[in-house]
Design a protein around this motif. Structure first.
Motif, PDB file in Angstrom:
ATOM      1  N   MET A  34       0.840  -1.188   0.000  1.00 12.05           N
ATOM      2  CA  MET A  34       0.000   0.000   0.000  1.00 12.05           C
ATOM      3  C   MET A  34       0.882   1.248   0.000  1.00 12.05           C
ATOM      4  O   MET A  34       1.743   1.401   0.862  1.00 12.05           O
ATOM      5  CB  MET A  34      -0.904   0.001   1.235  1.00 12.05           C
ATOM      6  N   ALA A  35       0.664   2.129  -0.960  1.00  9.94           N
ATOM      7  CA  ALA A  35       1.382   3.398  -1.019  1.00  9.94           C
ATOM      8  C   ALA A  35       0.544   4.470  -0.335  1.00  9.94           C
ATOM      9  O   ALA A  35      -0.611   4.691  -0.704  1.00  9.94           O
ATOM     10  CB  ALA A  35       1.653   3.791  -2.463  1.00  9.94           C
ATOM     11  N   LEU A  36       1.110   5.122   0.675  1.00 11.24           N
ATOM     12  CA  LEU A  36       0.491   6.287   1.298  1.00 11.24           C
ATOM     13  C   LEU A  36       1.141   7.515   0.669  1.00 11.24           C
ATOM     14  O   LEU A  36       2.300   7.822   0.941  1.00 11.24           O
ATOM     15  CB  LEU A  36       0.699   6.273   2.805  1.00 11.24           C
ATOM     16  N   LEU A  37       0.389   8.175  -0.191  1.00 14.29           N
ATOM     17  CA  LEU A  37       0.924   9.256  -1.015  1.00 14.29           C
ATOM     18  C   LEU A  37       0.422  10.606  -0.539  1.00 14.29           C
ATOM     19  O   LEU A  37      -0.708  10.741  -0.074  1.00 14.29           O
ATOM     20  CB  LEU A  37       0.511   9.048  -2.474  1.00 14.29           C
ATOM     21  N   GLY A  38       1.272  11.618  -0.698  1.00 13.62           N
ATOM     22  CA  GLY A  38       0.882  12.976  -0.353  1.00 13.62           C
ATOM     23  C   GLY A  38       2.070  13.899  -0.454  1.00 13.62           C
ATOM     24  O   GLY A  38       3.222  13.464  -0.447  1.00 13.62           O
ATOM     25  N   ARG A  39       1.777  15.179  -0.552  1.00  5.62           N
ATOM     26  CA  ARG A  39       2.849  16.168  -0.620  1.00  5.62           C
ATOM     27  C   ARG A  39       3.606  16.246   0.705  1.00  5.62           C
ATOM     28  O   ARG A  39       3.168  15.722   1.731  1.00  5.62           O
ATOM     29  CB  ARG A  39       2.261  17.548  -0.970  1.00  5.62           C
ATOM     30  N   ASN A  40       4.726  16.932   0.692  1.00  7.57           N
ATOM     31  CA  ASN A  40       5.505  17.164   1.899  1.00  7.57           C
ATOM     32  C   ASN A  40       4.633  17.883   2.928  1.00  7.57           C
ATOM     33  O   ASN A  40       3.992  18.888   2.623  1.00  7.57           O
ATOM     34  CB  ASN A  40       6.734  18.011   1.563  1.00  7.57           C
ATOM     35  N   GLY A  41       4.576  17.347   4.147  1.00 10.57           N
ATOM     36  CA  GLY A  41       3.770  17.962   5.192  1.00 10.57           C
ATOM     37  C   GLY A  41       2.326  17.510   5.226  1.00 10.57           C
ATOM     38  O   GLY A  41       1.532  18.010   6.028  1.00 10.57           O
ATOM     39  N   HIS A 232      -3.522  15.500 -10.079  1.00 13.67           N
ATOM     40  CA  HIS A 232      -3.259  16.938 -10.216  1.00 13.67           C
ATOM     41  C   HIS A 232      -3.565  17.688  -8.924  1.00 13.67           C
ATOM     42  O   HIS A 232      -2.812  18.562  -8.488  1.00 13.67           O
ATOM     43  CB  HIS A 232      -4.089  17.514 -11.355  1.00 13.67           C
ATOM     44  N   ARG A 233      -4.678  17.308  -8.268  1.00 10.28           N
ATOM     45  CA  ARG A 233      -5.126  18.067  -7.104  1.00 10.28           C
ATOM     46  C   ARG A 233      -4.240  17.816  -5.889  1.00 10.28           C
ATOM     47  O   ARG A 233      -3.927  18.741  -5.123  1.00 10.28           O
ATOM     48  CB  ARG A 233      -6.563  17.706  -6.761  1.00 10.28           C
ATOM     49  N   TYR A 234      -3.822  16.574  -5.677  1.00 12.66           N
ATOM     50  CA  TYR A 234      -3.150  16.227  -4.429  1.00 12.66           C
ATOM     51  C   TYR A 234      -1.685  15.809  -4.557  1.00 12.66           C
ATOM     52  O   TYR A 234      -0.966  15.795  -3.549  1.00 12.66           O
ATOM     53  CB  TYR A 234      -3.913  15.087  -3.732  1.00 12.66           C
ATOM     54  N   LEU A 235      -1.247  15.459  -5.777  1.00 14.06           N
ATOM     55  CA  LEU A 235       0.086  14.874  -5.901  1.00 14.06           C
ATOM     56  C   LEU A 235       1.017  15.639  -6.818  1.00 14.06           C
ATOM     57  O   LEU A 235       2.217  15.356  -6.853  1.00 14.06           O
ATOM     58  CB  LEU A 235      -0.017  13.417  -6.385  1.00 14.06           C
ATOM     59  N   ALA A 236       0.491  16.601  -7.549  1.00 12.95           N
ATOM     60  CA  ALA A 236       1.352  17.392  -8.439  1.00 12.95           C
ATOM     61  C   ALA A 236       2.241  18.310  -7.605  1.00 12.95           C
ATOM     62  O   ALA A 236       1.795  18.894  -6.610  1.00 12.95           O
ATOM     63  CB  ALA A 236       0.513  18.227  -9.400  1.00 12.95           C
ATOM     64  N   VAL A 237       3.493  18.400  -7.989  1.00 12.35           N
ATOM     65  CA  VAL A 237       4.447  19.241  -7.267  1.00 12.35           C
ATOM     66  C   VAL A 237       4.297  20.677  -7.732  1.00 12.35           C
ATOM     67  O   VAL A 237       4.239  20.940  -8.928  1.00 12.35           O
ATOM     68  CB  VAL A 237       5.885  18.750  -7.504  1.00 12.35           C
TER      69      VAL A 237
END
Length: 237
Positions: A34-41, A232-237
């Motif tokens: 399982m990948a728990l993905l999200g931006r820094n912070g 795009h909404r949650y993972l784009a840098v």
């Protein structure tokens, strides 16, 4: 319906007066990556610290294999079958590779020891060639592999990998990815925290996205691959 192997339900986590996680629900089935993905912070590392008992939830529960582990001391949670690989690769620098593995050795929660040094060196041939080398003299990628290997020496049922690709050269990231796929093929249950979505697309089976301390999306990795709005909404840098 059977309960997930790891079941985090309604977890709120605070650092002092500041709330970091808000009602986090997270489920991992046995054998999944399982990948728990999200931006820094976004709350990925705090989620891992919560599962491992280093940042206990103020509300909510963590259940592993049908047993509630939240509220236990972190060492007891580790003995329950959770192996935690932190993001900053905490090796023992003045000890050899072999000694680092010996330090991590313990029986699993059922008293078994499928992971021993011989098995580790078979799965991690790069470490076999540097048994006597001081861990502090390894490259970042080699230290990452050693930290994973040392954690496996504790024979966990669930492996938590926090940002394993962070700060590594592309070729090393590829090698870490191949290692994770090999572990998945061996039946190891893995929860992987990452900012690098593209790294996870090739190795994970499922994905959970966290944003501002809340879970906002769950799907198979193929469903995430084709969901441009979420990416795009949650993972784009």
């Amino acid at each position: 319906m059977a309960e997930p192997f790891l079941n985090v339900a309604g977890a709120d986590v605070y650092y002092g007066a500041s709330q970091i996680l808000f009602g986090v629900d997270l489920f991992v089935e046995r054998g999944q990556t399982m990948a728990l993905l999200g931006r820094n912070g976004a709350g990925k590392s705090t989620t891992f610290k919560m599962i491992a008992g280093l940042a206990p939830p103020r509300r909510g529960t963590v259940v592993l294999a049908g047993q509630t582990v939240s509220g236990r001391p972190s060492y007891r949670i580790a003995r329950s079958g959770i192996g935690y690989v932190p993001e900053n690769r905490q090796v023992f620098p003045e000890h050899s590779v072999d000694d680092n593995l010996i330090v991590g050795a313990k029986k699993g929660p059922r008293g078994d020891s499928p992971w021993c040094r011989e098995q580790i060196y078979e799965v991690f041939p790069i470490l076999a060639s540097m048994k006597a080398r001081m861990a502090g003299r390894l490259s970042g990628g080699e230290q990452q592999m050693l930290t994973i290997a040392r954690t496996l020496m504790g024979n966990p049922d669930l492996l938590l990998l926090d940002e394993p690709s962070e700060g590594l050269a592309p070729l090393i990231v590829q090698a870490i990815g191949e290692l994770i796929k090999k572990l998945r093929g061996m039946g190891v249950t893995i929860l992987l925290a990452e900012q690098n979505m593209h790294f996870c697309l090739g190795i994970a089976t499922h994905a959970t996205v966290i944003d501002k301390g809340q879970i906002v999306y769950r799907a198979t990795i193929d469903e995430l691959r084709h969901n441009e709005e979420i990416k795009h909404r949650y993972l784009a840098v």
